[in-house]
Write a protein that holds these residues in place. Structure first.
Motif, PDB file in Angstrom:
ATOM      1  N   ALA A 178       6.298   0.607   3.125  1.00 49.46           N
ATOM      2  CA  ALA A 178       5.880  -0.466   3.521  1.00 49.46           C
ATOM      3  C   ALA A 178       5.246  -1.473   2.869  1.00 49.46           C
ATOM      4  O   ALA A 178       6.425  -2.489   2.800  1.00 49.46           O
ATOM      5  N   TYR A 191       7.202   0.323  10.483  1.00 49.77           N
ATOM      6  CA  TYR A 191       6.797   0.529  11.569  1.00 49.77           C
ATOM      7  C   TYR A 191       7.390   0.023  12.589  1.00 49.77           C
ATOM      8  O   TYR A 191       7.234   0.598  13.737  1.00 49.77           O
ATOM      9  N   CYS A 204      -2.562  -1.897   9.292  1.00 46.85           N
ATOM     10  CA  CYS A 204      -2.763  -1.499   7.923  1.00 46.85           C
ATOM     11  C   CYS A 204      -3.275  -3.178   7.611  1.00 46.85           C
ATOM     12  O   CYS A 204      -3.407  -3.909   8.010  1.00 46.85           O
ATOM     13  N   THR A 358      -0.138  -0.345   0.423  1.00 42.91           N
ATOM     14  CA  THR A 358      -0.220  -0.413   2.526  1.00 42.91           C
ATOM     15  C   THR A 358      -1.146   0.542   3.309  1.00 42.91           C
ATOM     16  O   THR A 358      -0.917   2.024   3.114  1.00 42.91           O
ATOM     17  N   GLY A 360      -3.414   2.461   6.147  1.00 43.14           N
ATOM     18  CA  GLY A 360      -3.283   2.429   7.627  1.00 43.14           C
ATOM     19  C   GLY A 360      -1.273   2.482   7.757  1.00 43.14           C
ATOM     20  O   GLY A 360      -0.467   3.153   6.391  1.00 43.14           O
ATOM     21  N   GLY A 361      -0.584   2.872   8.836  1.00 43.27           N
ATOM     22  CA  GLY A 361       0.618   2.951   8.558  1.00 43.27           C
ATOM     23  C   GLY A 361       0.684   4.159   9.705  1.00 43.27           C
ATOM     24  O   GLY A 361       0.114   4.553  11.087  1.00 43.27           O
ATOM     25  N   ASP A 388       0.045   7.015   7.340  1.00 46.50           N
ATOM     26  CA  ASP A 388      -1.030   6.697   6.933  1.00 46.50           C
ATOM     27  C   ASP A 388      -1.790   7.317   6.201  1.00 46.50           C
ATOM     28  O   ASP A 388      -2.300   8.578   6.595  1.00 46.50           O
TER      29      ASP A 388
END
Length: 412
Positions: A178, A191, A204, A358, A360-361, A388
């Motif tokens: 990430a 992403y 993120c 990181t 989120g995702g 995520d």
């Protein structure tokens, strides 16, 4: 085996922890596997982790150690490949390790041993690894296109920067990591690939990251830089007790990294400098029993002198030279409350530059928790940090890499 040299059963984008685990697992099943890594070598984040000792897992791994908009998603992979499975692999290679606080497991010697172990597993299973490879395009093949490539069941075509020939595969695994620590290869390509195929990506932000200050705390942190002490820190209903470290930029240390996963810009954090004491009761009792003592003398027994001097300048400068007996009960109660609940507002975190993960995702609602395959896109898989799913500090993010990589490797 496919008809041409550029056809693979599995292509994995990213040679980090999750990618290498997935590669070794898939190749051990007889799949022809290629790992593409954009950096000059694989496993850079493994090598730098844990101060070069690699906190590779934890004795106690629970779903509660992970943050995700879908908190149940991680359960299947974590139970399919547990911390005990990875520990058994480490022991099979004779890698010496030690337990530190909170069940954290580190190599006794070097993180290089973990990377060497993974590369050995890959080599033994016949995995191909190519470094310095940047993807310029990914295309999903339809039935007619796949037939034209002379391959059976090929689903994806990959174009590599600087190479005229395309690569083809049945299964494509995105293990690209990430945004954290871009100097070690962190990027948002995973992403971009998710969005290309219509998958939602949750917001993120940097996690497991130090805090910075722009107010009165900035010069205090600069003066106290290098000082560490055990405290409790809370934010948004979460609390951790661990070491806090003052730096020339702000606050760091394990307890700050942990709480940063729950902090949002604009939030305050609450620091309990004396987690073992009810400071209000303690100070009032000390006033009765040691009324001739100064407050800083009393606090120096529990906190570093330099920190006490800073607190004194903040909270009782007019009574710095006065004995406890001259403090009003109300003033001592206020100081006690501040010692147990020092409210500070970071101006920002240090961001992805130093973040260990990181938050989120790729939205896990689109992913099979059993196989890591995209539900609506056959042959496309996501593993590791790009999803995520983010772990607490203490080996949990590596365990997610091992577990998710292994789970996908069973099905690609």
């Amino acid at each position: 085996m496919q008809d041409t040299i550029d056809n693979y059963d599995v292509i994995i984008l990213g040679g980090g922890a999750a990618g290498l685990m997935c590669a070794a697992t898939a190749a051990a099943r007889g799949r022809r596997v290629l790992v593409l890594e954009k950096a000059n070598k694989v496993g850079k984040k493994i090598l730098m982790s844990g101060g070069g000792r690699c906190n590779f897992t934890n004795y106690t791994v629970e779903p509660e150690n992970y943050i995700s908009n879908n908190p149940h998603f991680c359960k299947s992979a974590l139970s399919r490949y547990t911390q005990w499975d990875f520990i058994a692999l480490v022991e099979r290679y004779g890698i010496a390790y030690e337990e530190r606080k909170h069940g954290q497991l580190f190599c006794l010697d070097s993180a290089k041993e973990i990377l060497a172990m993974l590369l050995s597993e890959c080599k033994e299973a016949g995995v191909e690894i190519k470094t310095r490879c940047s993807i310029s395009a990914i295309k999903a093949l339809n039935v007619e296109t796949a037939a034209a490539t002379k391959g059976k069941g090929l689903n994806y075509q990959l174009d590599i920067d600087g190479q005229s020939d395309s690569l083809y595969c049945q299964s494509l695994v995105v293990a690209s990591g990430a945004l954290s620590i871009p100097t070690l290869g962190g990027s948002g390509i995973g992403y971009d690939i998710a969005r290309q195929f219509g998958l939602p990506v949750t917001a993120c932000r940097a996690g497991l990251v130090p805090f910075m200050f722009s107010d009165f705390m900035k010069p205090i942190c600069e003066r106290l830089s290098g000082l560490a002490l055990e405290v409790s820190v809370s934010c948004r209903g979460q609390a951790f007790t661990e070491n806090l470290l003052f730096t020339h930029r702000g606050l760091s240390g394990p307890v700050v990294l942990q709480i940063s996963n729950y902090w949002h810009p604009g939030d305050a954090i609450n620091i309990n400098l004396l987690p073992e004491l009810n400071a209000q009761q303690w100070l009032l009792a000390a006033k009765q029993q040691q009324g001739k003592s100064r407050l800083n003398t009393l606090l120096n027994k529990h906190l570093a002198k330099a920190l006490v001097n800073e607190l004194q300048a903040l909270w009782w400068p007019q009574l710095a030279a006065s004995p406890l007996a001259e403090f009003s009960d109300k003033h001592l109660q206020t100081i006690g409350q501040q010692l147990n609940n020092w409210c500070l507002k970071p101006s920002a975190s240090e961001g992805y530059r130093t973040a260990e993960v990181t938050l989120g995702g790729v939205d896990t609602q689109s992913i099979s928790s059993k196989t890591m395959e995209v539900k609506q896109q056959a042959g496309l898989y996501f593993v590791g940090e790009v999803l995520d799913v983010s772990g607490h500090l203490g080996g949990f993010n590596f365990q997610w890499a091992w577990s998710s990589g292994y789970s996908a490797g069973q099905f690609v």
